[in-house]
Design a protein around this motif. Structure first.
Motif, PDB file in Angstrom:
ATOM      1  N   UNK A  92       0.542  -0.763   0.185  1.00 39.17           N
ATOM      2  CA  UNK A  92      -0.249  -0.274  -0.382  1.00 39.17           C
ATOM      3  C   UNK A  92       0.859   1.427  -0.236  1.00 39.17           C
ATOM      4  N   UNK A  93       2.109   1.164   0.349  1.00 38.10           N
ATOM      5  CA  UNK A  93       3.648   2.121   0.108  1.00 38.10           C
ATOM      6  C   UNK A  93       3.342   3.193   1.044  1.00 38.10           C
ATOM      7  N   UNK A  94       3.012   2.108   2.755  1.00 36.72           N
ATOM      8  CA  UNK A  94       2.644   3.423   3.718  1.00 36.72           C
ATOM      9  C   UNK A  94       3.949   2.799   4.194  1.00 36.72           C
ATOM     10  N   UNK A  95       4.441   3.196   5.340  1.00 40.07           N
ATOM     11  CA  UNK A  95       6.291   3.584   5.588  1.00 40.07           C
ATOM     12  C   UNK A  95       5.443   3.007   7.789  1.00 40.07           C
ATOM     13  N   UNK A  96       6.376   2.402   8.253  1.00 34.81           N
ATOM     14  CA  UNK A  96       5.745   1.464   9.069  1.00 34.81           C
ATOM     15  C   UNK A  96       7.000   1.182  10.257  1.00 34.81           C
ATOM     16  N   UNK A  97       6.546   1.539  11.343  1.00 28.62           N
ATOM     17  CA  UNK A  97       6.907   1.484  13.180  1.00 28.62           C
ATOM     18  C   UNK A  97       6.924   1.196  13.700  1.00 28.62           C
ATOM     19  N   UNK A 120      10.971   1.005  -0.929  1.00 29.14           N
ATOM     20  CA  UNK A 120      11.168   2.158  -0.491  1.00 29.14           C
ATOM     21  C   UNK A 120       9.893   2.692   0.673  1.00 29.14           C
ATOM     22  N   UNK A 121       9.801   1.882   1.157  1.00 27.02           N
ATOM     23  CA  UNK A 121       9.321   2.666   2.426  1.00 27.02           C
ATOM     24  C   UNK A 121      10.264   2.630   3.638  1.00 27.02           C
ATOM     25  N   UNK A 122       9.951   3.863   4.433  1.00 27.72           N
ATOM     26  CA  UNK A 122      10.609   3.574   6.159  1.00 27.72           C
ATOM     27  C   UNK A 122      10.730   2.911   6.834  1.00 27.72           C
ATOM     28  N   UNK A 123      10.976   2.732   7.308  1.00 30.70           N
ATOM     29  CA  UNK A 123      11.384   0.802   8.223  1.00 30.70           C
ATOM     30  C   UNK A 123      11.710   1.096  10.301  1.00 30.70           C
ATOM     31  N   UNK A 124      10.624   2.220  11.014  1.00 30.95           N
ATOM     32  CA  UNK A 124      11.817   2.103  12.298  1.00 30.95           C
ATOM     33  C   UNK A 124      11.393   1.448  13.121  1.00 30.95           C
ATOM     34  N   UNK A 125      12.096   0.777  14.144  1.00 35.15           N
ATOM     35  CA  UNK A 125      11.706  -0.708  15.178  1.00 35.15           C
ATOM     36  C   UNK A 125      11.714   1.139  16.413  1.00 35.15           C
ATOM     37  N   UNK A 304      10.873  11.378  15.499  1.00 32.40           N
ATOM     38  CA  UNK A 304      11.610  11.760  15.083  1.00 32.40           C
ATOM     39  C   UNK A 304      11.500  10.291  13.566  1.00 32.40           C
ATOM     40  N   UNK A 305      10.323   9.855  14.223  1.00 29.95           N
ATOM     41  CA  UNK A 305       9.810   8.604  12.747  1.00 29.95           C
ATOM     42  C   UNK A 305       9.107   9.278  11.985  1.00 29.95           C
ATOM     43  N   UNK A 309      10.495   9.844   7.751  1.00 23.50           N
ATOM     44  CA  UNK A 309       9.395  10.536   6.830  1.00 23.50           C
ATOM     45  C   UNK A 309       9.042  11.672   5.803  1.00 23.50           C
ATOM     46  N   UNK A 310       8.789  11.808   7.205  1.00 17.03           N
ATOM     47  CA  UNK A 310       8.025  13.753   5.819  1.00 17.03           C
ATOM     48  C   UNK A 310      10.064  14.016   5.656  1.00 17.03           C
ATOM     49  N   UNK A 311      11.204  13.533   6.099  1.00 18.62           N
ATOM     50  CA  UNK A 311      12.448  14.085   5.418  1.00 18.62           C
ATOM     51  C   UNK A 311      13.236  13.749   4.372  1.00 18.62           C
ATOM     52  N   UNK A 312      12.515  12.819   4.329  1.00 15.10           N
ATOM     53  CA  UNK A 312      13.201  11.002   3.447  1.00 15.10           C
ATOM     54  C   UNK A 312      14.527  10.772   3.933  1.00 15.10           C
TER      55      UNK A 312
END
Length: 345
Positions: A92-97, A120-125, A304-305, A309-312
């Motif tokens: 779905x093109x959604x980033x994940x924390x 191409x999504x951000x993955x935060x842990x 921070x996450x 995402x906002x600033x790539x």
């Protein structure tokens, strides 16, 4: 994407015990981050959670992902449910924390990180100990080389979890649900913080056992000797069998000073005679109540996450940094099971 007020849109997946600090953190961030929906399979518990924190319900995970205002999902499920959840978000093109750990095994964690990279999504842990004020102060000092070369490391996690009310819960302390015991479920936070400050471990020699204080499938006591890639040496002791439970402590011996992080408090003693303190009074969740800690650190990590995402850019704690602690835990367990020194490639 974003909501009508221009806020970062986030959805929550999972709303069990571990979701409380996230919910409080999201409430505190509501000027910049909007919770667009919460999904949990148990409809009654989902409704209760949403009523408690004032969040809207999502009827399904698919409906949550279909919301055009949604930027990312915060996943607070047990680790055995992660791979399919992340895969759907990626499509779905959604980033994940993700709440720690990434998954139960190193192989599954590596698949999830690769999946996010390919999409191409951000993955935060979520490793909120990195976001304590004292941890950030020490990280800055280490980056600057303020106290000279690191020589030795000592980590102690003397926690307590009761059999009744904790390990008697279905799935708790099992490989199938949690992936392991004290290392991957409790000490992983302190191990991640240690690696973020000290660099990668090159070899480990470990012992792991289940004490007679608990009846569980996995380990509740681990000790290990560490060899760091930068030449420093270290020792780790982690347990959930130390009643009534105490704060975790990480001591770093530098060429010119010794720094000790005890829960959220830092003391640095330099060889020049200076004493530096930094941090805040807080509980650490080392006792019978695993949620006995403030939500400020979670709020800082979620912020921070969203900013990443906002600033790539990569979040401070991301899938690739999380793999380092997964590889260390895997090596420690292999060493304990096979009774030998294990090198990390």
């Amino acid at each position: 994407m974003s909501d009508e007020q221009g806020r970062f849109g986030i959805g929550v997946v999972g709303a069990g015990m571990g979701a409380k600090p996230h919910a409080l953190a999201l409430q505190s961030l509501n000027k910049d981050i909007a919770v667009l929906g919460v999904y949990r399979r148990d409809a009654a518990l989902r409704a209760q959670f949403c009523q408690t924190y004032g969040f809207p319900e999502a009827e399904s995970y698919a409906a949550l992902l279909a919301d055009p205002r949604l930027d990312a999902v915060l996943v607070v499920t047990p680790p055995n449910a992660r791979e399919t959840i992340v895969a759907a978000a990626a499509r779905a093109g959604k980033h994940v924390l993700l709440e720690k750990p990434v998954e139960r095994t190193l192989a599954a964690a590596e698949r999830i990180v690769s999946l996010a990279d390919e999409a191409g999504i951000k993955l935060g842990v979520v490793f909120q100990h990195r976001f304590r004020r004292a941890s950030r102060y020490l990280a800055e000092a280490v980056a600057e080389g303020r106290y000279g070369r690191l020589e030795a490391v000592h980590l102690v996690v003397p926690w307590w979890r009761p059999q009744a009310g904790y390990y008697d819960q279905p799935g708790r302390g099992t490989v199938a649900q949690d992936g392991g015991g004290v290392l991957i479920t409790q000490a992983i936070h302190s191990l991640d913080l240690m690696l973020s400050l000290c660099g990668e471990v090159s070899a480990v020699t470990a012992m792991a056992r289940t004490t007679r204080l608990h009846q569980m499938e996995t380990e509740d006591f681990v000790s290990a000797g560490l060899e760091f890639a930068n030449g420093a040496v270290g020792a780790v002791m982690a347990t959930t069998a130390s009643f009534p439970g105490g704060p975790e402590s990480l001591t770093l011996n530098f060429a010119q000073a010794t720094a000790t992080l005890t829960a959220g408090n830092l003391t640095v003693r330099t060889m020049a005679g200076e004493t530096i303190t930094e941090g805040e009074a807080s509980q650490g969740g080392g006792g019978a109540d695993p949620m006995a800690f403030p939500f400020d650190w979670h709020a800082a990590q979620i912020a921070d996450f969203a900013d990443a995402v906002r600033h790539d850019r990569q979040p401070l704690s991301n899938g690739h940094t999380a793999l380092q602690v997964h590889r260390l835990i895997d090596a420690m367990m292999v060493s304990a099971e096979e009774g030998r020194r294990v090198e990390l490639s």
